[in-house]
Design a protein around this motif. Sequence first.
Motif, PDB file in Angstrom:
ATOM      1  N   ASP A 170     106.902  22.277 -72.351  1.00  0.00           N
ATOM      2  CA  ASP A 170     105.489  22.229 -72.711  1.00  0.00           C
ATOM      3  C   ASP A 170     105.204  23.212 -73.838  1.00  0.00           C
ATOM      4  N   HIS A 171     105.002  22.681 -75.020  1.00  0.00           N
ATOM      5  CA  HIS A 171     104.721  23.467 -76.221  1.00  0.00           C
ATOM      6  C   HIS A 171     103.276  23.940 -76.165  1.00  0.00           C
ATOM      7  N   ARG A 172     103.064  25.247 -76.149  1.00  0.00           N
ATOM      8  CA  ARG A 172     101.719  25.814 -76.020  1.00  0.00           C
ATOM      9  C   ARG A 172     101.050  26.094 -77.356  1.00  0.00           C
ATOM     10  N   ALA A 173     101.801  26.677 -78.293  1.00  0.00           N
ATOM     11  CA  ALA A 173     101.166  27.072 -79.559  1.00  0.00           C
ATOM     12  C   ALA A 173     102.215  27.301 -80.635  1.00  0.00           C
ATOM     13  N   THR A 174     101.793  27.178 -81.870  1.00  0.00           N
ATOM     14  CA  THR A 174     102.600  27.520 -83.044  1.00  0.00           C
ATOM     15  C   THR A 174     101.747  28.431 -83.915  1.00  0.00           C
ATOM     16  N   ALA A 175     102.370  29.429 -84.515  1.00  0.00           N
ATOM     17  CA  ALA A 175     101.639  30.326 -85.415  1.00  0.00           C
ATOM     18  C   ALA A 175     100.963  29.506 -86.506  1.00  0.00           C
ATOM     19  N   ALA A 176      99.758  29.887 -86.858  1.00  0.00           N
ATOM     20  CA  ALA A 176      98.971  29.138 -87.842  1.00  0.00           C
ATOM     21  C   ALA A 176      99.474  29.321 -89.270  1.00  0.00           C
ATOM     22  N   LYS A 177     100.221  30.391 -89.501  1.00  0.00           N
ATOM     23  CA  LYS A 177     100.798  30.629 -90.831  1.00  0.00           C
ATOM     24  C   LYS A 177     102.144  31.326 -90.647  1.00  0.00           C
ATOM     25  N   PRO A 178     102.984  31.312 -91.674  1.00  0.00           N
ATOM     26  CA  PRO A 178     104.298  31.953 -91.552  1.00  0.00           C
ATOM     27  C   PRO A 178     104.168  33.452 -91.304  1.00  0.00           C
ATOM     28  N   LEU A 179     105.103  33.992 -90.546  1.00  0.00           N
ATOM     29  CA  LEU A 179     105.169  35.440 -90.350  1.00  0.00           C
ATOM     30  C   LEU A 179     105.863  36.099 -91.536  1.00  0.00           C
ATOM     31  N   ILE A 180     106.886  35.427 -92.055  1.00  0.00           N
ATOM     32  CA  ILE A 180     107.638  35.944 -93.206  1.00  0.00           C
ATOM     33  C   ILE A 180     107.966  34.768 -94.129  1.00  0.00           C
ATOM     34  N   ALA A 181     107.749  34.959 -95.420  1.00  0.00           N
ATOM     35  CA  ALA A 181     108.131  33.985 -96.445  1.00  0.00           C
ATOM     36  C   ALA A 181     108.580  34.772 -97.671  1.00  0.00           C
ATOM     37  N   PRO A 182     109.499  34.247 -98.460  1.00  0.00           N
ATOM     38  CA  PRO A 182     109.953  34.989 -99.631  1.00  0.00           C
ATOM     39  C   PRO A 182     108.833  35.146-100.662  1.00  0.00           C
ATOM     40  N   ASP A 183     108.737  36.344-101.237  1.00  0.00           N
ATOM     41  CA  ASP A 183     107.789  36.521-102.330  1.00  0.00           C
ATOM     42  C   ASP A 183     108.543  36.366-103.650  1.00  0.00           C
ATOM     43  N   GLU A 184     107.860  36.530-104.749  1.00  0.00           N
ATOM     44  CA  GLU A 184     108.469  36.300-106.070  1.00  0.00           C
ATOM     45  C   GLU A 184     109.755  37.093-106.288  1.00  0.00           C
ATOM     46  N   SER A 185     109.795  38.345-105.808  1.00  0.00           N
ATOM     47  CA  SER A 185     110.973  39.182-106.038  1.00  0.00           C
ATOM     48  C   SER A 185     112.141  38.815-105.127  1.00  0.00           C
ATOM     49  N   GLU A 186     111.919  37.929-104.164  1.00  0.00           N
ATOM     50  CA  GLU A 186     112.951  37.587-103.184  1.00  0.00           C
ATOM     51  C   GLU A 186     113.425  36.141-103.285  1.00  0.00           C
ATOM     52  N   ARG A 187     113.059  35.454-104.323  1.00  0.00           N
ATOM     53  CA  ARG A 187     113.353  34.025-104.401  1.00  0.00           C
ATOM     54  C   ARG A 187     114.655  33.681-105.114  1.00  0.00           C
ATOM     55  N   GLU A 188     115.175  34.550-105.939  1.00  0.00           N
ATOM     56  CA  GLU A 188     116.370  34.231-106.709  1.00  0.00           C
ATOM     57  C   GLU A 188     117.624  34.626-105.956  1.00  0.00           C
ATOM     58  N   GLY A 189     118.653  33.812-106.036  1.00  0.00           N
ATOM     59  CA  GLY A 189     119.917  34.103-105.386  1.00  0.00           C
ATOM     60  C   GLY A 189     120.774  32.862-105.326  1.00  0.00           C
ATOM     61  N   TYR A 190     121.874  32.948-104.603  1.00  0.00           N
ATOM     62  CA  TYR A 190     122.794  31.825-104.474  1.00  0.00           C
ATOM     63  C   TYR A 190     122.057  30.596-103.943  1.00  0.00           C
ATOM     64  N   VAL A 191     121.239  30.787-102.917  1.00  0.00           N
ATOM     65  CA  VAL A 191     120.360  29.728-102.416  1.00  0.00           C
ATOM     66  C   VAL A 191     118.935  30.257-102.546  1.00  0.00           C
ATOM     67  N   PRO A 192     118.161  29.789-103.517  1.00  0.00           N
ATOM     68  CA  PRO A 192     116.823  30.340-103.750  1.00  0.00           C
ATOM     69  C   PRO A 192     115.821  29.953-102.662  1.00  0.00           C
ATOM     70  N   ASN A 193     114.752  30.755-102.545  1.00  0.00           N
ATOM     71  CA  ASN A 193     113.613  30.501-101.655  1.00  0.00           C
ATOM     72  C   ASN A 193     113.937  30.557-100.167  1.00  0.00           C
ATOM     73  N   VAL A 194     115.031  31.202 -99.781  1.00  0.00           N
ATOM     74  CA  VAL A 194     115.490  31.178 -98.392  1.00  0.00           C
ATOM     75  C   VAL A 194     115.220  32.509 -97.710  1.00  0.00           C
ATOM     76  N   VAL A 195     114.858  32.457 -96.440  1.00  0.00           N
ATOM     77  CA  VAL A 195     114.879  33.623 -95.567  1.00  0.00           C
ATOM     78  C   VAL A 195     115.770  33.268 -94.389  1.00  0.00           C
ATOM     79  N   ARG A 196     116.610  34.188 -93.980  1.00  0.00           N
ATOM     80  CA  ARG A 196     117.476  33.993 -92.808  1.00  0.00           C
ATOM     81  C   ARG A 196     116.836  34.717 -91.644  1.00  0.00           C
ATOM     82  N   CYS A 197     117.037  34.211 -90.451  1.00  0.00           N
ATOM     83  CA  CYS A 197     116.279  34.792 -89.350  1.00  0.00           C
ATOM     84  C   CYS A 197     117.050  34.866 -88.045  1.00  0.00           C
ATOM     85  N   GLY A 198     116.477  35.592 -87.148  1.00  0.00           N
ATOM     86  CA  GLY A 198     116.930  35.818 -85.794  1.00  0.00           C
ATOM     87  C   GLY A 198     116.001  36.881 -85.245  1.00  0.00           C
ATOM     88  N   SER A 199     116.186  37.287 -84.004  1.00  0.00           N
ATOM     89  CA  SER A 199     115.336  38.351 -83.459  1.00  0.00           C
ATOM     90  C   SER A 199     115.973  38.915 -82.202  1.00  0.00           C
TER      91      SER A 199
END
Length: 131
Positions: free
Chosen positions: A78-107
Amino acid sequence: MLSRQDNENNYIMFSDDLYRWETKTLLNEPELSWEFTQLGNCGSPITDAGWLVMTHGVGAMRQYAISAMLLDRDAAKDHRATAAKPLIAPDESEREGYVPNVVRCGSIVFGEQLIVPYAQSDYQAVSRRSI
């Protein structure tokens, strides 16, 4: 088990013996602009009052974002809720690289804090953010 069986949506799967995972239930599908292309989970859920699942979404131009969804504690399908906006997204200084526009995650929970290791654009850099 949480999975992305169709390369687009989040599912929960069930098994009686841990060898066969044949039953699946759709948890959520892309609805928001930052997850429009596909969704995925970012590791094991954190359980307490419910199942807190860190997720990643892929939006336009293959831009990734980290978010979260909450599942019912006693009935995880039973899915209760999803965040209304991203918690983390790449900003302009974090977009360039081998795979652009990516954030890797875990917790992981450490004491009273939720630690979200964060990397961007497959480039080795350290970034600290409070979310």
